[in-house]
Design a protein around this motif. Structure first.
Motif, PDB file in Angstrom:
ATOM      1  N   GLU A  86      43.042  34.939  50.065  1.00  0.00           N
ATOM      2  CA  GLU A  86      44.489  35.101  50.018  1.00  0.00           C
ATOM      3  C   GLU A  86      45.191  34.110  50.944  1.00  0.00           C
ATOM      4  N   LYS A  87      44.453  33.560  51.896  1.00  0.00           N
ATOM      5  CA  LYS A  87      45.026  32.691  52.910  1.00  0.00           C
ATOM      6  C   LYS A  87      44.739  31.208  52.684  1.00  0.00           C
ATOM      7  N   SER A  88      43.605  30.905  52.056  1.00  0.00           N
ATOM      8  CA  SER A  88      43.205  29.503  51.934  1.00  0.00           C
ATOM      9  C   SER A  88      42.331  29.285  50.697  1.00  0.00           C
ATOM     10  N   LYS A  89      42.263  28.043  50.292  1.00  0.00           N
ATOM     11  CA  LYS A  89      41.562  27.661  49.062  1.00  0.00           C
ATOM     12  C   LYS A  89      40.267  26.922  49.401  1.00  0.00           C
ATOM     13  N   ALA A  90      39.244  27.186  48.605  1.00  0.00           N
ATOM     14  CA  ALA A  90      37.975  26.473  48.759  1.00  0.00           C
ATOM     15  C   ALA A  90      38.170  25.018  48.357  1.00  0.00           C
ATOM     16  N   PRO A  91      37.481  24.092  49.029  1.00  0.00           N
ATOM     17  CA  PRO A  91      37.557  22.693  48.605  1.00  0.00           C
ATOM     18  C   PRO A  91      37.088  22.555  47.151  1.00  0.00           C
ATOM     19  N   ASP A  92      37.804  21.753  46.376  1.00  0.00           N
ATOM     20  CA  ASP A  92      37.480  21.587  44.952  1.00  0.00           C
ATOM     21  C   ASP A  92      36.035  21.155  44.734  1.00  0.00           C
ATOM     22  N   GLU A  93      35.529  20.223  45.554  1.00  0.00           N
ATOM     23  CA  GLU A  93      34.163  19.740  45.330  1.00  0.00           C
ATOM     24  C   GLU A  93      33.132  20.851  45.514  1.00  0.00           C
ATOM     25  N   ILE A  94      33.408  21.807  46.401  1.00  0.00           N
ATOM     26  CA  ILE A  94      32.486  22.936  46.574  1.00  0.00           C
ATOM     27  C   ILE A  94      32.655  23.912  45.412  1.00  0.00           C
ATOM     28  N   TYR A  95      33.895  24.221  45.063  1.00  0.00           N
ATOM     29  CA  TYR A  95      34.163  25.142  43.946  1.00  0.00           C
ATOM     30  C   TYR A  95      33.502  24.644  42.660  1.00  0.00           C
ATOM     31  N   TYR A  96      33.678  23.365  42.344  1.00  0.00           N
ATOM     32  CA  TYR A  96      33.142  22.835  41.086  1.00  0.00           C
ATOM     33  C   TYR A  96      31.628  22.683  41.097  1.00  0.00           C
ATOM     34  N   SER A  97      30.988  22.883  42.240  1.00  0.00           N
ATOM     35  CA  SER A  97      29.529  22.857  42.285  1.00  0.00           C
ATOM     36  C   SER A  97      28.926  24.245  42.023  1.00  0.00           C
ATOM     37  N   LEU A  98      29.784  25.275  41.920  1.00  0.00           N
ATOM     38  CA  LEU A  98      29.295  26.620  41.622  1.00  0.00           C
ATOM     39  C   LEU A  98      28.794  26.693  40.181  1.00  0.00           C
ATOM     40  N   ALA A  99      27.949  27.661  39.916  1.00  0.00           N
ATOM     41  CA  ALA A  99      27.471  27.886  38.546  1.00  0.00           C
ATOM     42  C   ALA A  99      28.669  28.185  37.649  1.00  0.00           C
ATOM     43  N   PRO A 100      28.621  27.770  36.384  1.00  0.00           N
ATOM     44  CA  PRO A 100      29.762  28.002  35.475  1.00  0.00           C
ATOM     45  C   PRO A 100      30.202  29.467  35.395  1.00  0.00           C
ATOM     46  N   CYS A 101      29.265  30.394  35.516  1.00  0.00           N
ATOM     47  CA  CYS A 101      29.639  31.812  35.444  1.00  0.00           C
ATOM     48  C   CYS A 101      30.480  32.238  36.646  1.00  0.00           C
ATOM     49  N   CYS A 102      30.480  31.433  37.683  1.00  0.00           N
ATOM     50  CA  CYS A 102      31.216  31.756  38.900  1.00  0.00           C
ATOM     51  C   CYS A 102      32.592  31.091  38.963  1.00  0.00           C
ATOM     52  N   ASN A 103      32.976  30.383  37.922  1.00  0.00           N
ATOM     53  CA  ASN A 103      34.262  29.673  37.928  1.00  0.00           C
ATOM     54  C   ASN A 103      35.412  30.645  37.725  1.00  0.00           C
ATOM     55  N   TYR A 104      35.825  31.264  38.821  1.00  0.00           N
ATOM     56  CA  TYR A 104      36.877  32.284  38.794  1.00  0.00           C
ATOM     57  C   TYR A 104      38.255  31.704  38.514  1.00  0.00           C
ATOM     58  N   ARG A 105      38.447  30.405  38.698  1.00  0.00           N
ATOM     59  CA  ARG A 105      39.737  29.777  38.392  1.00  0.00           C
ATOM     60  C   ARG A 105      39.908  29.554  36.891  1.00  0.00           C
ATOM     61  N   ASP A 106      38.818  29.642  36.149  1.00  0.00           N
ATOM     62  CA  ASP A 106      38.827  29.442  34.697  1.00  0.00           C
ATOM     63  C   ASP A 106      39.199  30.756  34.018  1.00  0.00           C
ATOM     64  N   THR A 107      40.371  30.813  33.420  1.00  0.00           N
ATOM     65  CA  THR A 107      40.831  32.056  32.785  1.00  0.00           C
ATOM     66  C   THR A 107      40.001  32.422  31.561  1.00  0.00           C
ATOM     67  N   ASN A 108      39.215  31.493  31.037  1.00  0.00           N
ATOM     68  CA  ASN A 108      38.365  31.775  29.875  1.00  0.00           C
ATOM     69  C   ASN A 108      36.967  32.242  30.263  1.00  0.00           C
ATOM     70  N   ASN A 109      36.686  32.326  31.553  1.00  0.00           N
ATOM     71  CA  ASN A 109      35.368  32.749  32.006  1.00  0.00           C
ATOM     72  C   ASN A 109      35.102  34.173  31.514  1.00  0.00           C
ATOM     73  N   ILE A 110      33.978  34.366  30.841  1.00  0.00           N
ATOM     74  CA  ILE A 110      33.633  35.669  30.258  1.00  0.00           C
ATOM     75  C   ILE A 110      33.605  36.760  31.316  1.00  0.00           C
ATOM     76  N   HIS A 111      33.238  36.447  32.556  1.00  0.00           N
ATOM     77  CA  HIS A 111      33.150  37.457  33.615  1.00  0.00           C
ATOM     78  C   HIS A 111      34.522  37.955  34.062  1.00  0.00           C
ATOM     79  N   ARG A 112      35.556  37.170  33.829  1.00  0.00           N
ATOM     80  CA  ARG A 112      36.908  37.592  34.232  1.00  0.00           C
ATOM     81  C   ARG A 112      37.410  38.745  33.376  1.00  0.00           C
ATOM     82  N   LYS A 113      36.791  38.968  32.238  1.00  0.00           N
ATOM     83  CA  LYS A 113      37.246  40.007  31.321  1.00  0.00           C
ATOM     84  C   LYS A 113      36.556  41.335  31.573  1.00  0.00           C
ATOM     85  N   GLU A 114      35.612  41.380  32.492  1.00  0.00           N
ATOM     86  CA  GLU A 114      34.869  42.639  32.767  1.00  0.00           C
ATOM     87  C   GLU A 114      35.753  43.638  33.476  1.00  0.00           C
TER      88      GLU A 114
END
Length: 114
Positions: A86-114
């Motif tokens: 809520e206070k700060s954002k992860a660096p983009d290069e670290i965020y984009y190195s996460l597994a695709p299932c962990c891409n919480y910024r992606d509104t189409n991520n299947i896990h966001r619908k759970e």
């Protein structure tokens, strides 16, 4: 004898004050159990007594010793693991190195619908 008692009381009061702990709740973005494990593992450091992230609420409950670690440092550790708070954002290069299932910024991520 009085001096010894005073010194003893000072030492005891220092030990007691060093043991104070604080509890905070931080909103942390994530979507799956891999995120949960990563967030909680990032906080397995001295000064943090307890950390548990709830996947549904996105709330991280953390108990820590403010004499050993600051709340800003806790946000930093979470960001360095690839997660926004809520206070700060992860660096983009670290965020984009996460597994695709962990891409919480992606509104189409299947896990966001759970």
């Amino acid at each position: 004898m009085k001096h010894i008692a005073v010194v003893f009381l000072l030492i005891i009061s220092q030990l007691v004050s060093a043991q104070k702990k604080t509890e905070s709740t931080i909103v942390v973005d994530g979507v799956c159990n891999m995120c949960k494990n990563r967030i909680e593992k990032a906080l397995d450091v001295p000064g943090i007594l307890y950390a548990e992230w709830n996947k549904k609420t996105k709330h991280l409950r953390v108990v820590y010793r403010p004499a050993e670690i600051t709340l800003d440092s806790i946000h930093y550790l979470i960001n360095q693991a690839g997660h926004d708070t809520e206070k700060s954002k992860a660096p983009d290069e670290i965020y984009y190195s996460l597994a695709p299932c962990c891409n919480y910024r992606d509104t189409n991520n299947i896990h966001r619908k759970e």
